[in-house]
Enzyme design. Structure first.
Site, mmCIF file in Angstrom:
data_model
loop_
_atom_site.group_PDB
_atom_site.id
_atom_site.type_symbol
_atom_site.label_atom_id
_atom_site.label_comp_id
_atom_site.label_asym_id
_atom_site.label_seq_id
_atom_site.Cartn_x
_atom_site.Cartn_y
_atom_site.Cartn_z
ATOM 1 N N ARG A 128 0.813 -1.233 0.000
ATOM 2 C CA ARG A 128 0.000 0.000 0.000
ATOM 3 C C ARG A 128 0.841 1.274 0.000
ATOM 4 O O ARG A 128 0.371 2.336 0.385
ATOM 5 C CB ARG A 128 -0.987 0.019 1.171
ATOM 6 N N GLU A 161 7.121 19.496 -24.162
ATOM 7 C CA GLU A 161 6.471 19.699 -22.859
ATOM 8 C C GLU A 161 6.953 21.001 -22.204
ATOM 9 O O GLU A 161 6.257 21.589 -21.388
ATOM 10 C CB GLU A 161 6.724 18.507 -21.921
ATOM 11 N N LYS A 168 5.065 23.621 -13.024
ATOM 12 C CA LYS A 168 4.270 22.412 -12.766
ATOM 13 C C LYS A 168 4.076 22.212 -11.269
ATOM 14 O O LYS A 168 2.985 21.853 -10.818
ATOM 15 C CB LYS A 168 4.918 21.176 -13.414
ATOM 16 N N GLU A 188 -5.928 16.771 -10.152
ATOM 17 C CA GLU A 188 -6.486 17.193 -11.438
ATOM 18 C C GLU A 188 -7.999 17.362 -11.400
ATOM 19 O O GLU A 188 -8.716 16.833 -12.251
ATOM 20 C CB GLU A 188 -6.073 16.201 -12.540
ATOM 21 N N HIS A 208 -3.034 17.461 -25.732
ATOM 22 C CA HIS A 208 -3.045 16.019 -25.500
ATOM 23 C C HIS A 208 -4.285 15.321 -26.045
ATOM 24 O O HIS A 208 -4.239 14.122 -26.332
ATOM 25 C CB HIS A 208 -2.860 15.706 -24.012
ATOM 26 N N HIS A 267 5.785 10.600 -28.295
ATOM 27 C CA HIS A 267 4.760 11.311 -27.511
ATOM 28 C C HIS A 267 4.921 12.835 -27.623
ATOM 29 O O HIS A 267 3.971 13.548 -27.945
ATOM 30 C CB HIS A 267 4.847 10.849 -26.049
HETATM 31 P P1 NAD Z 1 11.319 6.764 -22.294
HETATM 32 O O1 NAD Z 1 11.350 6.577 -20.852
HETATM 33 O O2 NAD Z 1 10.879 5.639 -23.148
HETATM 34 O O3 NAD Z 1 12.758 7.245 -22.786
HETATM 35 C C1 NAD Z 1 12.985 7.483 -24.155
HETATM 36 C C2 NAD Z 1 14.194 6.722 -24.680
HETATM 37 O O4 NAD Z 1 15.373 7.353 -24.198
HETATM 38 C C3 NAD Z 1 14.269 5.274 -24.203
HETATM 39 O O5 NAD Z 1 14.775 4.490 -25.251
HETATM 40 C C4 NAD Z 1 15.320 5.328 -23.070
HETATM 41 O O6 NAD Z 1 15.984 4.108 -22.905
HETATM 42 C C5 NAD Z 1 16.238 6.390 -23.577
HETATM 43 N N1 NAD Z 1 16.971 7.140 -22.568
HETATM 44 C C6 NAD Z 1 16.512 7.582 -21.367
HETATM 45 N N2 NAD Z 1 17.438 8.358 -20.785
HETATM 46 C C7 NAD Z 1 18.518 8.387 -21.597
HETATM 47 C C8 NAD Z 1 19.772 9.045 -21.553
HETATM 48 N N3 NAD Z 1 20.103 9.871 -20.562
HETATM 49 N N4 NAD Z 1 20.640 8.829 -22.574
HETATM 50 C C9 NAD Z 1 20.302 8.033 -23.624
HETATM 51 N N5 NAD Z 1 19.117 7.418 -23.745
HETATM 52 C C10 NAD Z 1 18.219 7.600 -22.734
HETATM 53 O O7 NAD Z 1 10.386 7.996 -22.711
HETATM 54 P P2 NAD Z 1 10.106 9.444 -22.107
HETATM 55 O O8 NAD Z 1 9.883 10.301 -23.271
HETATM 56 O O9 NAD Z 1 11.096 9.829 -21.076
HETATM 57 O O10 NAD Z 1 8.725 9.218 -21.337
HETATM 58 C C11 NAD Z 1 7.547 8.874 -22.018
HETATM 59 C C12 NAD Z 1 6.580 8.283 -21.041
HETATM 60 O O11 NAD Z 1 6.293 9.237 -20.027
HETATM 61 C C13 NAD Z 1 5.238 7.917 -21.661
HETATM 62 O O12 NAD Z 1 4.889 6.631 -21.245
HETATM 63 C C14 NAD Z 1 4.273 8.940 -21.086
HETATM 64 O O13 NAD Z 1 2.978 8.413 -20.942
HETATM 65 C C15 NAD Z 1 4.901 9.215 -19.755
HETATM 66 N N6 NAD Z 1 4.541 10.521 -19.174
HETATM 67 C C16 NAD Z 1 4.162 10.547 -17.882
HETATM 68 C C17 NAD Z 1 3.838 11.746 -17.274
HETATM 69 C C18 NAD Z 1 3.469 11.790 -15.823
HETATM 70 O O14 NAD Z 1 3.066 12.855 -15.340
HETATM 71 N N7 NAD Z 1 3.607 10.707 -15.094
HETATM 72 C C19 NAD Z 1 3.925 12.947 -17.997
HETATM 73 C C20 NAD Z 1 4.332 12.901 -19.333
HETATM 74 C C21 NAD Z 1 4.635 11.666 -19.914
HETATM 75 N N1 GLY Z 2 1.548 15.550 -17.620
HETATM 76 C C1 GLY Z 2 0.403 16.201 -17.063
HETATM 77 C C2 GLY Z 2 0.302 16.077 -15.578
HETATM 78 O O1 GLY Z 2 1.188 15.595 -14.915
HETATM 79 O O2 GLY Z 2 -0.696 16.446 -15.023
#
Ligand code: NAD
Ligand code: GLY
Length: 364
Positions: free
Chosen positions: A121, A185, A227, A237, A248, A266
């Protein structure tokens, strides 16, 4: 040089540390929060490039760090990875005083944050984000999730981290396309609520994206601060936080229509989605004409796509995109909500958008 931003949520408040080479200080920053075994969840790319340095820092502060390396990519945000990860955290003997470290991009952060929120939890977790997207967005605010075939991010919970450590130097190994995608972003922060910051980005974003330390640090810290302030006012939210979803509604549908593939990342989808949201705002008379062009021009200067026609492999059909928009919201039992603007930096929420207007901006 490093900066801090506080996310003020009463007893669940935490600090975001932003700066160069902070990974070297990770041991010192995490030691007060770490008890017993500390799993470090990461992906294979980040592990190859940066894990040794992090482990050295943690171990120099007597933290018993145990790496858990997962495949890279969005498919890791799934039940298939969540179950073994949760079971591993239990086998490692973590209890509620424990700490899980999420070391990676948004995929690792969302998955490890969710596992930490579920096991017993709720175990504490720390984010050490390694992509620009994760440093400015996903590591801040406590949203965690995995994807299911019915849609992205549909299984999740709010679970705030205890600390975020954003080492801007880690971004030097990020593929340029990922860096640009994360930048969408950042531009979103200006477009949603800070026209002055948008002006600063127009003058400085290219330098920041090339890794200029002062510009990059300022850009990340400013985005995090914005943020953090919104999350402090609306953690779950119920209102204002939804403004961060600018672009989005379109981008989720575009990602679905392109099969969540490398055709469209994305952040690239968010860039196109924001321009469409601005065009829609102009078409409906909310925003002065010219703002969508200003936004599109800026996104183009950093080589982000701004139109359906920019999607590799050809643009998806407007009808298919519209169907995805409706389907997504049906899955969530909600009406289609749009974040529109009254101009740069002045976003607002509405469900009152005629389908014809959406269809016409999709048609270009
Ligand atoms: P990701 O985590 O897949 O990373 C992108 C790529 O970069 C991957 O291949 C990873 O291995 C590589 N990578 C990461 N760090 C690196 C580094 N320093 N050097 C070289 N390669 C590196 O993608 P992302 O764009 O970071 O995140 C996308 C995800 O985030 C989506 O699933 C999305 O839904 C989520 N997201 C969540 C929130 C939230 O508030 N929780 C907000 C926006 C997006
Ligand atoms: N990425 C939008 C939020 O965290 O609310």
């Amino acid at each position: 040089m490093s900066e801090t931003v506080d996310v003020l949520l009463g007893s669940r408040s935490y600090r975001i540390h932003i700066g160069r080479d902070l990974i070297k200080q990770a041991g010192a920053l995490l030691a007060p929060l770490a008890h017993g075994v500390v799993p470090v969840v990461t992906d294979e790319n980040v592990a190859r490039l940066h894990l040794e340095e992090l482990l050295a820092s943690l171990r120099s502060h007597k933290i018993d760090a145990r790496p858990i390396v997962l495949p890279a990519g969005e498919t890791t945000k799934s039940f298939k990875s969540l179950e073994p990860l949760c079971r591993e955290l239990i086998r490692l003997g973590l209890d509620r005083t424990g700490l899980v470290v999420a070391f990676g991009g948004g995929v690792i952060g969302d998955l490890a944050g969710l596992a930490a929120g579920l096991v017993k939890r709720g175990i504490g977790h720390a984010h050490i984000p390694t992509t620009l997207l994760a440093q400015v967005d996903s590591s801040v605010g406590g949203k965690t999730a995995i994807d299911v075939p019915e849609g992205k991010n549909l299984i999740g919970l709010f679970h705030q981290p205890r600390i975020v450590i954003a080492d801007t130097e880690l971004l030097s190994t990020l593929p340029p396309r990922e860096m640009r995608a994360g930048y969408a972003e950042v531009a979103k922060c200006g477009a949603v609520g800070d026209a002055e910051f948008f002006g600063w980005l127009e003058a400085n974003a290219l330098q920041a994206l090339l890794g200029h330390p002062v510009a990059l640090g300022h850009m990340i810290a400013h985005s995090c601060r914005m943020k953090a302030d919104i999350v402090a006012r609306d953690e779950r939210e119920s209102g204002e936080r939804a403004l961060l979803n600018l672009g989005h509604t379109f981008s989720h549908a575009l990602e679905a229509a392109t099969g969540y593939s490398a055709r469209l990342l994305h952040g690239e989808a968010v860039a196109i989605g924001m321009v469409l949201a601005f065009r829609l705002s102009e078409r409906l008379g909310y925003s002065p004409k010219g703002e969508s062009e200003r936004l599109a021009h800026h996104l183009k200067t950093v080589r982000l796509p701004t139109a359906l026609a920019d999607i590799s492999g050809g643009p998806p059909e407007a009808d298919a995109v519209l169907q995805h928009m409706k389907h997504d919201k049906k899955a969530e039992r909600q009406s289609i909500k749009f974040v529109l603007v009254r101009g740069l930096g002045r976003a607002f929420l509405t469900s009152d958008v005629p389908e014809d207007a959406v269809r016409s901006v999709l048609a270009g």
